[in-house]
Design an enzyme around this catalytic site. Sequence first.
Site, mmCIF file in Angstrom:
data_model
loop_
_atom_site.group_PDB
_atom_site.id
_atom_site.type_symbol
_atom_site.label_atom_id
_atom_site.label_comp_id
_atom_site.label_asym_id
_atom_site.label_seq_id
_atom_site.Cartn_x
_atom_site.Cartn_y
_atom_site.Cartn_z
ATOM 1 C CG HIS A 153 -8.672 3.599 8.043
ATOM 2 N ND1 HIS A 153 -8.898 4.895 7.637
ATOM 3 C CD2 HIS A 153 -7.340 3.394 7.924
ATOM 4 C CE1 HIS A 153 -7.758 5.454 7.278
ATOM 5 N NE2 HIS A 153 -6.795 4.563 7.442
ATOM 6 C CD GLU A 196 -1.689 -1.046 0.732
ATOM 7 O OE1 GLU A 196 -1.749 -0.663 1.926
ATOM 8 O OE2 GLU A 196 -1.396 -0.275 -0.223
#
Length: 329
Positions: free
Chosen positions: A132, A63
């Site tokens: 998540h 990321e």
Amino acid sequence: MNEAAAITYREACRQAIRDALRADPRTFLMGEDVGKYGGCYAVSKGLLEEFGPLRIVDTPLAENGFVGAGIGAALAGLRPIVEIMTCNFSLLALDQIVNNAATLPHMSGGQFAVPLVIRMATGGGRQLAAQHSHSFEGWYAHIPGLKVLAPGTVEDARFMLAAALADPNPVLLFEHIGLYALEEALDPAVTAVPLEGARVRRRGQDVTIASYGAGLQKALAAAQELAAGGIEAEVIDLRVLRPLDDATVAASVARTRRCVLVDEGWRSGSVSAELAARLAQSCFYDLDAPVQRVCSREVPVPYAAHLEEAALPSVEAIVAAARGLQGAS
């Protein structure tokens, strides 16, 4: 006359991306599994075949690297849409988002714009465990230089992206994982939405319920249940968390004199905490009772279904909070 057609929130996101790619050759989508796999939530399914690998770019699991590449592309004049699989993983790119994207226009004295859009899934309710399932949009709403969007309707999911791409500064777009299957009719007369201002989604005079994202749908369900008992709730969709439109909420509170804030973020330091503070400052003499907040429990979101359900805001908790205010005067 064209009739309103019902589509899912997921399809609305896909149509928004497709339209953006067709409208501007500078636009491209990049992220983990957005190409061959079709996106972790099937939002980008079919786009690789339509636009090719130069416009739909599968990235490594890095990321910090690919968000940085997106910032560089935006500085170079492109219009990148960067997808981060879940907002939990955005923390790996926090330096790029907060110290680069948000600050470069300011630190350059306006010489450089960063027209970057970062889409990311947020929220719980799907048994995806703590890594998540968290809601970090409130963290990013704290940062000057960022615009933070949280579409809670199919219409906003369909049209917010185009407006975000037209913005010269970085925009973060949080899509709640629990909304992708939501189906609503789209008014064919609506072809654009603004990136400012809350919206009153339901009129009422007894209590104001303000929320965003998936919380909006829970607030609307709670309002329906309250109405069956004679309590008419006004439901406000915050939509944009930075800049936050507290004026629309304050105007509603001035009439209803009671307020419940629904926020899937943790109670401490949340969007609801900021909004409650603003209402206490601007609506002190309008309120007949303290502002109530329905937030996630202050624990990592559990995996077990019954524990996850207990940790997240519920329709029942919103109804209880609104009913509890009715005796105040």
